[in-house]
Design a protein around this motif. Structure first.
Motif, PDB file in Angstrom:
ATOM      1  N   VAL A 159       0.835  -1.205   0.000  1.00 49.36           N
ATOM      2  CA  VAL A 159       0.000   0.000   0.000  1.00 49.36           C
ATOM      3  C   VAL A 159       0.868   1.254   0.000  1.00 49.36           C
ATOM      4  O   VAL A 159       0.573   2.234  -0.672  1.00 49.36           O
ATOM      5  CB  VAL A 159      -0.939  -0.010   1.225  1.00 49.36           C
ATOM      6  CG1 VAL A 159      -1.608   1.342   1.391  1.00 49.36           C
ATOM      7  CG2 VAL A 159      -2.013  -1.070   1.021  1.00 49.36           C
ATOM      8  N   PHE A 184       1.912   2.092  -3.385  1.00 52.23           N
ATOM      9  CA  PHE A 184       0.884   2.729  -4.200  1.00 52.23           C
ATOM     10  C   PHE A 184       0.467   4.093  -3.657  1.00 52.23           C
ATOM     11  O   PHE A 184      -0.394   4.758  -4.215  1.00 52.23           O
ATOM     12  CB  PHE A 184      -0.357   1.834  -4.296  1.00 52.23           C
ATOM     13  CG  PHE A 184      -0.180   0.690  -5.256  1.00 52.23           C
ATOM     14  CD1 PHE A 184      -0.056   0.930  -6.606  1.00 52.23           C
ATOM     15  CD2 PHE A 184      -0.131  -0.619  -4.804  1.00 52.23           C
ATOM     16  CE1 PHE A 184       0.104  -0.118  -7.505  1.00 52.23           C
ATOM     17  CE2 PHE A 184       0.025  -1.673  -5.689  1.00 52.23           C
ATOM     18  CZ  PHE A 184       0.146  -1.422  -7.041  1.00 52.23           C
ATOM     19  N   LEU A 194      -0.940   5.041  -0.462  1.00 50.01           N
ATOM     20  CA  LEU A 194      -2.097   5.255   0.404  1.00 50.01           C
ATOM     21  C   LEU A 194      -1.738   6.298   1.454  1.00 50.01           C
ATOM     22  O   LEU A 194      -0.648   6.262   2.018  1.00 50.01           O
ATOM     23  CB  LEU A 194      -2.498   3.954   1.101  1.00 50.01           C
ATOM     24  CG  LEU A 194      -3.777   4.027   1.937  1.00 50.01           C
ATOM     25  CD1 LEU A 194      -4.985   4.139   1.017  1.00 50.01           C
ATOM     26  CD2 LEU A 194      -3.920   2.834   2.843  1.00 50.01           C
ATOM     27  N   GLN A 228      -5.627  13.728  -1.168  1.00 49.98           N
ATOM     28  CA  GLN A 228      -5.732  12.761  -2.255  1.00 49.98           C
ATOM     29  C   GLN A 228      -7.167  12.619  -2.750  1.00 49.98           C
ATOM     30  O   GLN A 228      -7.403  12.425  -3.940  1.00 49.98           O
ATOM     31  CB  GLN A 228      -5.198  11.397  -1.790  1.00 49.98           C
ATOM     32  CG  GLN A 228      -3.691  11.357  -1.656  1.00 49.98           C
ATOM     33  CD  GLN A 228      -3.161   9.938  -1.570  1.00 49.98           C
ATOM     34  OE1 GLN A 228      -3.859   8.984  -1.935  1.00 49.98           O
ATOM     35  NE2 GLN A 228      -1.947   9.784  -1.087  1.00 49.98           N
ATOM     36  N   SER A 287      -7.628   0.317 -12.309  1.00 49.94           N
ATOM     37  CA  SER A 287      -8.383  -0.307 -11.225  1.00 49.94           C
ATOM     38  C   SER A 287      -7.891  -1.711 -10.954  1.00 49.94           C
ATOM     39  O   SER A 287      -7.732  -2.129  -9.815  1.00 49.94           O
ATOM     40  CB  SER A 287      -9.876  -0.335 -11.598  1.00 49.94           C
ATOM     41  OG  SER A 287     -10.613  -1.025 -10.632  1.00 49.94           O
ATOM     42  N   SER A 297      -4.577  -1.571  -8.949  1.00 47.32           N
ATOM     43  CA  SER A 297      -4.504  -0.853  -7.692  1.00 47.32           C
ATOM     44  C   SER A 297      -5.486  -1.331  -6.634  1.00 47.32           C
ATOM     45  O   SER A 297      -5.310  -1.031  -5.463  1.00 47.32           O
ATOM     46  CB  SER A 297      -4.745   0.651  -7.940  1.00 47.32           C
ATOM     47  OG  SER A 297      -3.818   1.146  -8.877  1.00 47.32           O
ATOM     48  N   SER A 298      -6.545  -2.019  -7.025  1.00 45.34           N
ATOM     49  CA  SER A 298      -7.520  -2.473  -6.044  1.00 45.34           C
ATOM     50  C   SER A 298      -6.908  -3.552  -5.158  1.00 45.34           C
ATOM     51  O   SER A 298      -5.940  -4.208  -5.540  1.00 45.34           O
ATOM     52  CB  SER A 298      -8.773  -3.014  -6.736  1.00 45.34           C
ATOM     53  OG  SER A 298      -9.398  -1.994  -7.483  1.00 45.34           O
ATOM     54  N   TYR A 321      -6.870  -4.687   3.238  1.00 51.14           N
ATOM     55  CA  TYR A 321      -7.189  -3.309   3.621  1.00 51.14           C
ATOM     56  C   TYR A 321      -7.419  -3.208   5.127  1.00 51.14           C
ATOM     57  O   TYR A 321      -7.014  -2.235   5.763  1.00 51.14           O
ATOM     58  CB  TYR A 321      -8.427  -2.848   2.861  1.00 51.14           C
ATOM     59  CG  TYR A 321      -8.756  -1.383   3.042  1.00 51.14           C
ATOM     60  CD1 TYR A 321     -10.003  -0.983   3.534  1.00 51.14           C
ATOM     61  CD2 TYR A 321      -7.836  -0.408   2.730  1.00 51.14           C
ATOM     62  CE1 TYR A 321     -10.303   0.349   3.701  1.00 51.14           C
ATOM     63  CE2 TYR A 321      -8.130   0.937   2.892  1.00 51.14           C
ATOM     64  CZ  TYR A 321      -9.357   1.313   3.374  1.00 51.14           C
ATOM     65  OH  TYR A 321      -9.656   2.635   3.540  1.00 51.14           O
ATOM     66  N   THR A 327     -11.371  -0.310  -4.376  1.00 47.84           N
ATOM     67  CA  THR A 327     -10.580   0.465  -5.319  1.00 47.84           C
ATOM     68  C   THR A 327      -9.760   1.521  -4.583  1.00 47.84           C
ATOM     69  O   THR A 327      -9.922   1.744  -3.383  1.00 47.84           O
ATOM     70  CB  THR A 327     -11.492   1.163  -6.334  1.00 47.84           C
ATOM     71  OG1 THR A 327     -12.340   2.098  -5.629  1.00 47.84           O
ATOM     72  CG2 THR A 327     -12.371   0.154  -7.075  1.00 47.84           C
ATOM     73  N   VAL A 328      -8.863   2.189  -5.325  1.00 54.13           N
ATOM     74  CA  VAL A 328      -8.058   3.260  -4.737  1.00 54.13           C
ATOM     75  C   VAL A 328      -8.967   4.365  -4.199  1.00 54.13           C
ATOM     76  O   VAL A 328      -8.765   4.885  -3.093  1.00 54.13           O
ATOM     77  CB  VAL A 328      -7.077   3.821  -5.780  1.00 54.13           C
ATOM     78  CG1 VAL A 328      -6.415   5.086  -5.256  1.00 54.13           C
ATOM     79  CG2 VAL A 328      -6.025   2.788  -6.130  1.00 54.13           C
ATOM     80  N   LYS A 329      -9.984   4.714  -4.970  1.00 55.81           N
ATOM     81  CA  LYS A 329     -10.912   5.746  -4.526  1.00 55.81           C
ATOM     82  C   LYS A 329     -11.603   5.336  -3.232  1.00 55.81           C
ATOM     83  O   LYS A 329     -11.768   6.137  -2.306  1.00 55.81           O
ATOM     84  CB  LYS A 329     -11.954   6.012  -5.620  1.00 55.81           C
ATOM     85  CG  LYS A 329     -12.930   7.146  -5.292  1.00 55.81           C
ATOM     86  CD  LYS A 329     -13.878   7.377  -6.458  1.00 55.81           C
ATOM     87  CE  LYS A 329     -14.853   8.521  -6.144  1.00 55.81           C
ATOM     88  NZ  LYS A 329     -15.799   8.735  -7.251  1.00 55.81           N
ATOM     89  N   GLN A 359     -10.420   3.168  -0.994  1.00 52.79           N
ATOM     90  CA  GLN A 359      -9.428   3.138   0.078  1.00 52.79           C
ATOM     91  C   GLN A 359      -9.278   4.515   0.716  1.00 52.79           C
ATOM     92  O   GLN A 359      -9.259   4.652   1.948  1.00 52.79           O
ATOM     93  CB  GLN A 359      -8.083   2.658  -0.471  1.00 52.79           C
ATOM     94  CG  GLN A 359      -8.079   1.216  -0.943  1.00 52.79           C
ATOM     95  CD  GLN A 359      -6.831   0.889  -1.742  1.00 52.79           C
ATOM     96  OE1 GLN A 359      -5.764   1.422  -1.486  1.00 52.79           O
ATOM     97  NE2 GLN A 359      -6.962   0.009  -2.728  1.00 52.79           N
TER      98      GLN A 359
END
Length: 261
Positions: free
Chosen positions: A119, A122, A124, A134, A164, A167-168, A174, A243-245, A247
């Motif tokens: 993470v 990427f 986070l 972000q 997606s 990155s998911s 998580y 997804t990143v969004k 997260q």
């Protein structure tokens, strides 16, 4: 005590879930494999079926013995092993139970460390301020993409799908990241929280899949694949990923709820 149960006894599936199996359990506990299989089948009784998630904890398959014959085998998660071992008794049984659980815990801790490192790679956010920044950047990028969508629809759709897919992450991983940031939600509590707040479905075949509201927001995606069981039946198996969004959004939301700075 960990030398009783080696890394070959508790191992990872291709989906990186720590498991063991009925044959290994029989060998460690000094039981006949047939008796271990019978104990597992007794768990799946009519009166238990409404309260147990049998298919999530146990997977029935087979192996080839030394005579070249196919024999039944049951793969089990930590929860499945714990449930099975409740019925085991004997002088050395407690040592073996603790050794198994310690090995499961070691592997889960290592998976959490790996997930945290991934993470960070990427990007986070580490704090609520970073999360807000972000999120704002993500919303701004989304608005720009919408304006370009009509003229570049095929290329934009393909790029978003690739982004997606790379990155998911699994909700289990998580949850590990949230715990590293001081948010006290393990995997099961995270699923429960998401169901209670209307982000995941609560019952039936759609349980733990994203609700329409969650799909509309783009916070989750569902990965589907086909598997063949020992009976030769092919059925779809799905996995919910965040997804990143999602997260970023839930990190900010949960930080406020649990008072994490």
């Amino acid at each position: 005590m960990s030398e009783i149960v080696t890394k070959e006894t508790v191992y990872l599936t291709p989906k990186r879930t720590p498991v063991t199996n009925s044959l290994l359990v029989a060998q460690i506990f000094g039981k006949k494999h047939q008796h271990v299989l019978e104990a597992i089948r007794k768990i799946r009784t009519a009166e238990n079926s409404t309260v147990l998630h049998y298919d999530q904890w146990f997977a029935e398959t087979s192996y080839t013995n030394s005579q070249g014959k196919q024999q039944p085998l049951v793969i089990m998660t930590k929860d499945g092993f714990t449930l099975l071992a409740m019925g085991f008794t004997g002088e050395k049984t407690m040592r073996f139970k603790v050794a198994f659980i310690e090995k499961f815990n070691e592997m889960e801790a290592e998976l959490c460390r790996q997930a945290t490192a991934e993470v960070k790679r990427f990007g986070l956010p580490m704090t609520r301020v970073e999360a807000l920044r972000q999120l704002a950047d993500a919303e701004e990028r989304n608005e720009r993409q919408q304006r370009m969508l009509e003229e570049q629809r095929p290329r934009v759709a393909f790029s978003k799908a690739v982004e997606s897919s790379k990155s998911s992450m699994l909700l289990r991983d998580y949850a590990c990241v949230l715990q590293q940031r001081g948010i006290p939600l393990g995997r099961n509590r995270l699923y429960k929280w998401l169901r209670q707040h209307g982000w995941l479905c609560t019952s039936g075949e759609s349980r733990n899949r994203p609700t329409q509201r969650a799909n509309d927001k783009g916070y989750f995606e569902v990965e589907t694949r086909l598997i063949e069981n020992p009976k030769g039946e092919v059925k779809p198996v799905w996995t919910t990923k965040i997804t990143v969004k999602g997260q970023v959004y839930f990190f900010n939301l949960l930080s406020e709820e649990f008072g994490v700075a």
